[in-house]
Motif scaffolding. Sequence first.
Motif, PDB file in Angstrom:
ATOM      1  N   SER B  82      16.742 -12.176   1.891  1.00  0.00           N
ATOM      2  CA  SER B  82      17.675 -11.982   0.784  1.00  0.00           C
ATOM      3  C   SER B  82      17.665 -10.508   0.418  1.00  0.00           C
ATOM      4  CB  SER B  82      17.214 -12.802  -0.415  1.00  0.00           C
ATOM      5  OG  SER B  82      15.917 -12.339  -0.797  1.00  0.00           O
ATOM      6  N   ALA B  83      18.544 -10.128  -0.491  1.00  0.00           N
ATOM      7  CA  ALA B  83      18.555  -8.754  -0.992  1.00  0.00           C
ATOM      8  C   ALA B  83      17.228  -8.448  -1.667  1.00  0.00           C
ATOM      9  CB  ALA B  83      19.687  -8.550  -1.993  1.00  0.00           C
ATOM     10  N   GLN B  84      16.650  -9.442  -2.392  1.00  0.00           N
ATOM     11  CA  GLN B  84      15.400  -9.253  -3.108  1.00  0.00           C
ATOM     12  C   GLN B  84      14.247  -9.003  -2.149  1.00  0.00           C
ATOM     13  OE1 GLN B  84      17.678 -11.438  -4.062  1.00  0.00           O
ATOM     14  NE2 GLN B  84      18.092 -10.635  -6.131  1.00  0.00           N
ATOM     15  N   SER B  85      14.168  -9.810  -1.116  1.00  0.00           N
ATOM     16  CA  SER B  85      13.050  -9.648  -0.195  1.00  0.00           C
ATOM     17  C   SER B  85      13.134  -8.323   0.543  1.00  0.00           C
ATOM     18  CB  SER B  85      12.969 -10.825   0.778  1.00  0.00           C
ATOM     19  OG  SER B  85      14.077 -10.798   1.663  1.00  0.00           O
ATOM     20  N   VAL B  89      10.344  -5.242   0.571  1.00  0.00           N
ATOM     21  CA  VAL B  89       9.776  -4.596   1.777  1.00  0.00           C
ATOM     22  C   VAL B  89      10.023  -3.097   1.733  1.00  0.00           C
ATOM     23  CG1 VAL B  89       9.922  -4.483   4.297  1.00  0.00           C
ATOM     24  CG2 VAL B  89       9.967  -6.695   3.150  1.00  0.00           C
ATOM     25  N   ARG B  90      11.205  -2.702   1.210  1.00  0.00           N
ATOM     26  CA  ARG B  90      11.492  -1.268   1.096  1.00  0.00           C
ATOM     27  C   ARG B  90      10.483  -0.584   0.168  1.00  0.00           C
ATOM     28  NH1 ARG B  90      16.846  -2.103   1.947  1.00  0.00           N
ATOM     29  NH2 ARG B  90      17.329  -2.733  -0.200  1.00  0.00           N
ATOM     30  N   THR B  91      10.143  -1.290  -0.912  1.00  0.00           N
ATOM     31  CA  THR B  91       9.162  -0.732  -1.849  1.00  0.00           C
ATOM     32  C   THR B  91       7.813  -0.536  -1.159  1.00  0.00           C
ATOM     33  OG1 THR B  91      10.253  -2.044  -3.556  1.00  0.00           O
ATOM     34  CG2 THR B  91       8.152  -1.010  -4.145  1.00  0.00           C
ATOM     35  N   LEU B  92       7.428  -1.507  -0.349  1.00  0.00           N
ATOM     36  CA  LEU B  92       6.161  -1.393   0.381  1.00  0.00           C
ATOM     37  C   LEU B  92       6.212  -0.186   1.304  1.00  0.00           C
ATOM     38  CD1 LEU B  92       5.403  -5.094   1.439  1.00  0.00           C
ATOM     39  CD2 LEU B  92       4.549  -3.840  -0.546  1.00  0.00           C
ATOM     40  N   ALA B  93       7.335  -0.041   2.019  1.00  0.00           N
ATOM     41  CA  ALA B  93       7.456   1.062   2.974  1.00  0.00           C
ATOM     42  C   ALA B  93       7.397   2.401   2.256  1.00  0.00           C
ATOM     43  CB  ALA B  93       8.754   0.926   3.752  1.00  0.00           C
ATOM     44  N   ALA B  94       7.975   2.454   1.062  1.00  0.00           N
ATOM     45  CA  ALA B  94       8.046   3.713   0.317  1.00  0.00           C
ATOM     46  C   ALA B  94       6.669   4.174  -0.159  1.00  0.00           C
ATOM     47  CB  ALA B  94       8.984   3.560  -0.875  1.00  0.00           C
ATOM     48  N   SER B  95       5.713   3.262  -0.178  1.00  0.00           N
ATOM     49  CA  SER B  95       4.372   3.634  -0.649  1.00  0.00           C
ATOM     50  C   SER B  95       3.711   4.636   0.298  1.00  0.00           C
ATOM     51  CB  SER B  95       3.487   2.391  -0.768  1.00  0.00           C
ATOM     52  OG  SER B  95       3.118   1.929   0.518  1.00  0.00           O
ATOM     53  N   GLY B  96       4.156   4.656   1.567  1.00  0.00           N
ATOM     54  CA  GLY B  96       3.611   5.625   2.511  1.00  0.00           C
ATOM     55  C   GLY B  96       2.367   5.171   3.234  1.00  0.00           C
ATOM     56  N   TYR B  97       1.877   3.988   2.897  1.00  0.00           N
ATOM     57  CA  TYR B  97       0.643   3.525   3.523  1.00  0.00           C
ATOM     58  C   TYR B  97       0.893   2.634   4.738  1.00  0.00           C
ATOM     59  CZ  TYR B  97      -1.765   5.229  -0.636  1.00  0.00           C
ATOM     60  OH  TYR B  97      -2.262   6.014  -1.614  1.00  0.00           O
ATOM     61  N   TYR B 161      -1.502  -4.630  -2.884  1.00  0.00           N
ATOM     62  CA  TYR B 161      -1.522  -4.992  -4.308  1.00  0.00           C
ATOM     63  C   TYR B 161      -0.747  -3.967  -5.123  1.00  0.00           C
ATOM     64  CZ  TYR B 161      -4.965  -8.778  -4.767  1.00  0.00           C
ATOM     65  OH  TYR B 161      -5.602  -9.968  -4.745  1.00  0.00           O
ATOM     66  N   GLN B 162      -1.120  -2.699  -4.891  1.00  0.00           N
ATOM     67  CA  GLN B 162      -0.509  -1.634  -5.681  1.00  0.00           C
ATOM     68  C   GLN B 162       1.005  -1.621  -5.510  1.00  0.00           C
ATOM     69  OE1 GLN B 162      -2.302   2.168  -4.835  1.00  0.00           O
ATOM     70  NE2 GLN B 162      -4.368   1.358  -5.185  1.00  0.00           N
ATOM     71  N   ALA B 163       1.455  -1.695  -4.273  1.00  0.00           N
ATOM     72  CA  ALA B 163       2.894  -1.616  -4.004  1.00  0.00           C
ATOM     73  C   ALA B 163       3.615  -2.841  -4.579  1.00  0.00           C
ATOM     74  CB  ALA B 163       3.130  -1.504  -2.500  1.00  0.00           C
ATOM     75  N   THR B 164       2.945  -3.994  -4.485  1.00  0.00           N
ATOM     76  CA  THR B 164       3.559  -5.216  -5.004  1.00  0.00           C
ATOM     77  C   THR B 164       3.655  -5.164  -6.534  1.00  0.00           C
ATOM     78  OG1 THR B 164       2.618  -6.421  -3.155  1.00  0.00           O
ATOM     79  CG2 THR B 164       3.398  -7.735  -5.004  1.00  0.00           C
ATOM     80  N   ARG B 165       2.593  -4.638  -7.177  1.00  0.00           N
ATOM     81  CA  ARG B 165       2.608  -4.531  -8.628  1.00  0.00           C
ATOM     82  C   ARG B 165       3.755  -3.630  -9.092  1.00  0.00           C
ATOM     83  NH1 ARG B 165      -2.192  -2.180  -9.934  1.00  0.00           N
ATOM     84  NH2 ARG B 165      -3.263  -3.992  -9.059  1.00  0.00           N
TER      85      ARG B 165
END
Lengths: 316, 402
Positions: B82-85, B89-97, B161-165
């Motif tokens: 979905s757009a949400q999922s 994932v984009r947020t996770l990728a943006a974390s750089g880790y 955890y951090q990226a998800t939070r």
Amino acid sequence: MNESPAIDVRDLTKVFGRFTAVDRISFAVAPGDIFGFLGPNGAGKSTTIRMLCGLLASTSGTALVGGYDINREPDRVRQRIGYMSQRFSLYRDLTVAENLAFFGGVYGLSRGALRDRAADVLRLAGLSGIESARTGTLSGAIQQRLALACAILHAPPILFLDEPTSGVDPVSRRAFWELIQDLAARGTTVLITTHFLDEAEFCAHIGLISAGRLVALDTPAAVKSGVAEDVFELQVDDLFSSAERLKGIPSILGTACFGPRLHAYCPRGAATEQSLTATLGAAGIPVTALHSVPMSLEDAFMRLVAPAAALPGSPV
Amino acid sequence: MNATGPDARAPNAAPGMPRSLWAGSLHRTAVLLRKELIQVLRDRALIGLLIFAPVIQLVVMGFAVTTDIKDIGLAVRDNDRSAQSREYVRTLAASGYFRIIATTGSETTDDRLLVSGAVGLVLVIPADFSARLLAGRSVTVQALADGADSNFAVNGINYLYQATRLYSERLVAPRRADLARIQGVHLPSVTVQPRAWYNPNLTSRNFFVPGLMGMLLLVTTMIVTSMALVKEREEGTMEQLIVTPLRPLEIIAGKLLPFVAIGAVEITLALIVMRLVFQVPFEGSYALLYLASGVFLLTTLGLGLFISTLVHTQQQAMMAAAFFVMMPFILLSGFVFPIENMPLVIQHVAAFIPLKYYLIIIRGLFLKGTGLPELWPPLLVLLLWGLGILSLAVLKFHKRLD
């Protein structure tokens, strides 16, 4: 001896674990004497010399070297002795001059004294001109003379030489002995170990050591005449079986192989060439030739070390 | 005692009898020192081992030894699509880790990805992800981690955890604002605002590289010292050394002092590498660094000397140094693993490891700029250790062959 001895050994003993390497040895060496310490490998020669130099602690007994007790005043002893070990023990990665400078320096020679003495000992050893050579690149005979030069650099009154001639060719051996006699003539006391019995002729006194015990102690001539036996040299066909059969003859005390010939030992005056030839003929032992020969130091050593049963083996 | 009649050509004034005891001792030590320096400088392999090897190791290992974890392979099984999922994932990728790999196909392939080491984490997004979020309800995602490398797994899960939070906060924030504005309801919350002092970016290299210097100093000086004395014994020159008037302390001083000089050169080179190559900050006093290192050298040289009195060959010396000193020192000094994390018993054992105290000192000097008021206790421990082991070695070092 009217002077106090340069080396005075009293009941010196060294025990390694359960093995007694040196067993209550006593002897004295007069100043300026060459004392030869003779015996087979493993007899205790090196162990004795190492105790006298302070390399090993004695288990019991003691010795005075240059008048000082080896156990109580080792530092004073060290200052008065020169030592040449069995193994070449100069620094191979240093030049001759650097080695001399080091050993002269630790004995406290000043720069000027060192320069004079280094030139002296190199000339004495016939090594002038090799000062800048790396020690490790020199031949065995030259290394050995250099080691001696290093040992006498600080002009020690007493010199300990542990098998200095082993592994050296006969010509160099002779030259080396001339050097030692030269030193003794100048007043240095020399204690030298060797397993070459022919070298004993160069010594004023000798001590024969076997299995840690001193079996004879005198001049070379006296050691030989001390064995009250006559020597007969036999030429036989079969060395070993003849040696075995000779043992059965009552008038023969023992035998020893000397190269291709056999030496038979009889009590002094008990047999002549004729009587022995007759005895052997009667016993049916074929002998090509039989001569009476003077007792050599090798003979004496064989008889002293193994009086009960001389083994037919090569001389020590 | 002139009955022995010394050689007629002997220089007068008994050559071995110097003016005073001290002068003689200093002279002999200087002569030995000179000999040692000639030998060390002539031994190219040794110079390479002592000077260049540590520098090269420092550079190579300085780059290698780091616990900063980046680019963790993360396989994402998005069952929702979905757009949400996708936003999540984009947020996770943006974390750089993370290095993100999308995975489709059967679920057994997830297992294979972890086993093969292709990824360190697998994230499973449930099919009702967007539906539950839109309904204002909470949702749980599943994370599978490769626990074989526990350090890696723990770090990976933490980053997740951090990226998800962060993503979750973003969903909640507008609602919270609405609540406050429209209904006047405020939700209490606690937020941590972290500031890492002394090492603001938490660069693990800044922590490891000074430790590496201590480690290299220990290894080189200890091993070479232990081998230097055993070498004399192996080559038969020790015999000749013993019959000279050199006293045991003079031999030890002559043998150890060249390595003190070499230690100083090593520290200087290491310092240059750390400052220029790794840009590790240095906040403390250089004088204190050299002082502490000098005290630490008492320990390393003492250990080397002690080992040499126990073994007979250079090979044995090497083995003893590697096994009985280096292994426990590396593992228990806090060089790799924090001592605070060890069981209490092991912490007591670690208290006996001198490298621990040297590491405390140099890490303090590099990062915190600590001075003598804070550093004297570890310095004192180090000094006692050094004097202790050196005395023990000197007592064991007899001027005898047996």
